[in-house]
Design an enzyme around this catalytic site. Structure first.
Site, PDB file in Angstrom:
ATOM      1  N   LYS A 180      32.547  92.446  49.637  1.00 10.04           N
ATOM      2  CA  LYS A 180      32.011  90.398  50.035  1.00 10.04           C
ATOM      3  C   LYS A 180      32.419  90.484  51.477  1.00 10.04           C
ATOM      4  O   LYS A 180      33.894  89.880  51.553  1.00 10.04           O
ATOM      5  CB  LYS A 180      31.992  89.945  49.233  1.00 10.04           C
ATOM      6  CG  LYS A 180      31.248  88.915  49.757  1.00 10.04           C
ATOM      7  CD  LYS A 180      31.816  87.347  48.882  1.00 10.04           C
ATOM      8  CE  LYS A 180      32.823  87.046  50.413  1.00 10.04           C
ATOM      9  NZ  LYS A 180      32.187  86.153  51.450  1.00 10.04           N
ATOM     10  N   GLY A 233      42.528  86.620  54.520  1.00 12.89           N
ATOM     11  CA  GLY A 233      41.853  85.677  54.581  1.00 12.89           C
ATOM     12  C   GLY A 233      42.960  84.526  54.895  1.00 12.89           C
ATOM     13  O   GLY A 233      44.123  84.610  54.724  1.00 12.89           O
ATOM     14  N   SER A 234      42.574  83.406  54.307  1.00 13.92           N
ATOM     15  CA  SER A 234      43.475  81.970  54.054  1.00 13.92           C
ATOM     16  C   SER A 234      44.308  82.061  53.490  1.00 13.92           C
ATOM     17  O   SER A 234      43.567  81.996  52.130  1.00 13.92           O
ATOM     18  CB  SER A 234      42.522  80.964  54.420  1.00 13.92           C
ATOM     19  OG  SER A 234      41.806  80.750  53.366  1.00 13.92           O
ATOM     20  N   ASN A 235      45.567  80.796  53.198  1.00 11.54           N
ATOM     21  CA  ASN A 235      46.730  81.184  52.506  1.00 11.54           C
ATOM     22  C   ASN A 235      46.287  80.713  51.188  1.00 11.54           C
ATOM     23  O   ASN A 235      46.074  80.524  50.105  1.00 11.54           O
ATOM     24  CB  ASN A 235      47.818  80.228  52.788  1.00 11.54           C
ATOM     25  CG  ASN A 235      48.501  81.112  53.373  1.00 11.54           C
ATOM     26  OD1 ASN A 235      48.334  82.108  53.979  1.00 11.54           O
ATOM     27  ND2 ASN A 235      49.789  81.375  53.350  1.00 11.54           N
ATOM     28  N   VAL A 237      42.910  79.826  49.834  1.00 14.63           N
ATOM     29  CA  VAL A 237      42.396  81.153  49.186  1.00 14.63           C
ATOM     30  C   VAL A 237      42.407  82.165  48.432  1.00 14.63           C
ATOM     31  O   VAL A 237      42.681  82.939  47.328  1.00 14.63           O
ATOM     32  CB  VAL A 237      40.639  81.254  50.120  1.00 14.63           C
ATOM     33  CG1 VAL A 237      40.105  82.469  49.344  1.00 14.63           C
ATOM     34  CG2 VAL A 237      40.500  80.577  51.111  1.00 14.63           C
ATOM     35  N   GLY A 238      43.003  82.598  49.019  1.00 18.25           N
ATOM     36  CA  GLY A 238      44.255  83.634  48.821  1.00 18.25           C
ATOM     37  C   GLY A 238      45.328  83.566  47.546  1.00 18.25           C
ATOM     38  O   GLY A 238      44.949  84.087  46.668  1.00 18.25           O
ATOM     39  N   GLU A 255      46.844  89.869  52.320  1.00 23.75           N
ATOM     40  CA  GLU A 255      46.625  89.734  53.308  1.00 23.75           C
ATOM     41  C   GLU A 255      46.555  88.241  54.485  1.00 23.75           C
ATOM     42  O   GLU A 255      45.142  88.404  54.262  1.00 23.75           O
ATOM     43  CB  GLU A 255      46.557  90.748  54.654  1.00 23.75           C
ATOM     44  CG  GLU A 255      46.971  91.836  54.532  1.00 23.75           C
ATOM     45  CD  GLU A 255      48.507  92.012  54.183  1.00 23.75           C
ATOM     46  OE1 GLU A 255      48.811  91.549  55.585  1.00 23.75           O
ATOM     47  OE2 GLU A 255      48.889  93.118  53.738  1.00 23.75           O
ATOM     48  N   CYS A 289      45.311  87.028  63.148  1.00 27.92           N
ATOM     49  CA  CYS A 289      46.260  86.613  62.447  1.00 27.92           C
ATOM     50  C   CYS A 289      47.456  86.245  63.128  1.00 27.92           C
ATOM     51  O   CYS A 289      48.478  86.036  62.332  1.00 27.92           O
ATOM     52  CB  CYS A 289      46.559  86.790  60.664  1.00 27.92           C
ATOM     53  SG  CYS A 289      45.882  89.125  61.094  1.00 27.92           S
ATOM     54  N   GLU A 390      49.467  76.885  60.940  1.00 25.78           N
ATOM     55  CA  GLU A 390      48.491  77.216  61.435  1.00 25.78           C
ATOM     56  C   GLU A 390      47.254  77.265  61.923  1.00 25.78           C
ATOM     57  O   GLU A 390      46.617  76.510  61.481  1.00 25.78           O
ATOM     58  CB  GLU A 390      48.123  78.926  60.653  1.00 25.78           C
ATOM     59  CG  GLU A 390      47.507  80.076  61.063  1.00 25.78           C
ATOM     60  CD  GLU A 390      46.610  80.997  60.113  1.00 25.78           C
ATOM     61  OE1 GLU A 390      45.611  80.736  59.316  1.00 25.78           O
ATOM     62  OE2 GLU A 390      46.831  81.795  60.409  1.00 25.78           O
TER      63      GLU A 390
END
Ligand code: NAP
Ligand code: MG
Length: 500
Positions: A180, A233-235, A237-238, A255, A289, A390
């Site tokens: 995706k 991706g972002s923290n 969502v991770g 990551e 990143c 960030e």
């Protein structure tokens, strides 16, 4: 623009080797952030599309795993060759969908080409280990086995490179993939799927399902057949993905963000440091990143560094990245711009001194796109929010320090641990810094960006969960270690018991 993309006007999913419309028939526009033109429509697929892709992958993987790895690798060599032939075409499309300047887009496509050849080489390695058995007439070895069907979720800021970091090792190791891509940047995914098709990858080994994270991404996590999720991706969502995968005992590789710093010591080559900071802070408009967003500068060279940075920032041309003279492109979308702007206010309220920039560019041609002026704050403290969180934009905070120890302490005080760098001519400082900086990547006499694909990529603390993309370490995400014991004694030998 690709004739194919324009003619079709709508992208299609790639499932079981077929180009398919999303089952719900829904689409959304893909916009060029440099001029807000609509490039193409991208499917908003459904959980049903994910299921179809997963079934196709499951079926394809059984045969793919039985193809000898050196033959699997030949497909990757062909993928690399096609990408090489198409490098300029891909780079221009990448600049159009993502905004990064053409020179950087070429660099990103090259990263994918390098990854193809590197991972193709793994087809003749994929090393395991042999080791002596503790028993007579017994052989012991470990081999890498594919995990089966893997799920890949990628961000918009490196739409082709990150996809290659994940899909190439997965495929050479004998897995099938459900991928995706980010909805903001689907064109690179469409092009890469076409390349896989042309390179002769068997149907179903890679499946691309376009659509939102909340529908397509979540549906991938719910598929039991998908045994690994590899996410960048972002923290926020991770963490969400990690929780859900944890409940399902699904392997997950994350990551995520960074708050990367350059340290400039009093003995540094200042011209070199200025170049390194400019490239890693304002390149990709700070949307990497690994972007440099903090500079810990020794107080004795602070004023000089400020002066030189201001001179160089004033020379940066900002605009559409297809123009070769442009050095800084647009921000991906309106909400990205607003987030950066909000941090400027936060920095001012915290007492940081704004030296230049700090605003959305809304005059002339800049009004047609999402542009933010390259920004420099000084007299920032390491504990301020602008030095901790960030921002993901062209914003740098200069933090004056008195010693290397203080710089390292500030570097390590953030929740992230991706990349760091030091400019110094003192070998003692170099070795102390590379030992004590708690990031997954450390650069000496270079900025915070510039990873090479055969080394592990990733970070500590809030940046990840202990896995690495890229390099040989990436294989660990997409393989299971299998221990194999072959007893050729003709008797039942019992480990730990029959050892005397
Ligand atoms: P993001 O919002 O987290 O999105 C990343 C991907 O996850 C997109 O494909 C997104 O889909 C999908 N997604 C969103 N919600 C999801 C959910 N609930 N379940 C499953 N998937 C979901 O991040 P981004 O804004 O695209 O990218 C910027 C971030 O990536 C920054 O924090 C940056 O530091 C980080 N990054 C890290 C690295 C690294 O290697 N450490 C490299 C590059 C970027 P949609 O957007 O299509 O909805
Ligand atoms: Mg867009």
């Amino acid at each position: 623009m690709s004739r194919r993309v324009i003619q079709d006007d709508k992208l299609k999913n790639f499932i079981n080797g077929n180009w398919q419309e999303p089952s719900g028939g829904k689409y959304t526009d893909v916009t060029n952030p440099a001029n807000l033109e609509t490039l193409v429509k991208v499917p908003l697929s459904t959980a049903g599309d994910v299921e179809a892709a997963t079934e196709a992958a499951k079926k394809a993987q059984k045969n793919w795993a039985l193809v000898p790895a050196p033959q699997r690798a030949e497909v990757l060599y062909r993928v690399g060759m096609i990408m090489k032939e198409r490098k300029e075409y891909l780079s221009q499309l990448l600049t159009m969908e993502n905004g990064k300047v053409i020179e950087e887009a070429r660099g990103e496509v090259q990263e994918g080409i390098d990854m193809a050849f590197y991972m193709a080489g793994e087809g003749r390695r994929l090393f395991g280990q042999t080791t002596p058995s503790e028993l007579k007439d017994k052989f012991a070895m470990s081999v890498r086995a594919p995990v089966g069907v893997v799920g890949i979720i990628t961000p918009w800021n490196f739409p082709i490179a990150i996809a290659t970091w994940k899909s190439f090792p997965a495929i050479v190791a004998g897995n099938a993939v459900v991928w995706k891509p980010a909805t903001e940047t689907p064109i690179m995914a469409f092009e890469l799927a076409r390349i896989f098709e042309e390179a002769g990858l068997p149907e179903g080994v890679i499946n691309v399902v376009f659509g939102s994270g909340s529908t397509v991404g979540e549906a991938m996590i719910e598929q039991d057949t998908i045994r690994v999720i590899s996410f960048t991706g972002s923290n926020e969502v991770g963490r969400n993905i990690a929780g859900k995968c944890g409940q399902r005992l699904k392997k997950v590789s994350l990551e995520m963000g960074g708050k990367n710093a350059v340290i400039v010591m009093d003995d540094a080559d200042l011209s070199l440091a200025v170049e390194g900071i400019l490239w890693s802070a304002y390149g990709t408009s700070g949307q990497r990143c690994t972007a440099c967003s903090r500079v810990m500068v020794h107080e004795s060279v602070k004023e000089e560094l400020e002066k030189r940075l201001l001179t160089e920032i004033a020379k940066l041309s900002i605009g559409n990245g297809l123009d070769e003279s442009v050095k800084v492109g647009p921000i991906i979308n309106r909400s990205g711009l607003e987030k950066i702007k909000a941090y400027i206010q936060v920095g001012k309220e915290e007492g940081a001194k704004l030296l230049t920039g700090g605003y959305i560019m809304e005059n002339g041609t800049h009004a047609n796109g999402h542009y933010f002026a390259p920004t420099l704050f000084t007299d920032v403290r390491g504990d301020m929010r602008i030095a901790q969180e960030e921002i993901f934009g062209p914003v740098v905070s200069l933090i004056p320090v008195k010693s290397l120890e203080e710089a390292i302490e500030i570097n390590n005080s953030v929740e992230y641990g991706l990349s760091s760098s030091i400019f110094t001519r003192d070998v003692n400082k170099v070795f102390a810094a590379q030992r004590d900086l708690d990031t997954g990547i450390v650069y000496v006499n270079a900025g915070t960006t510039g990873a090479e694909i055969h080394l592990p990529f990733g970070g500590t603390k809030g940046t990840g969960n202990g896995h690495r993309d890229s390099g040989v370490a990436a294989l660990d995400v997409f393989t299971e270690w299998k221990a194999v014991y072959v007893d050729f004694s003709g008797r039942l030998q019992r480990a730990q018991i029959d050892v005397e």
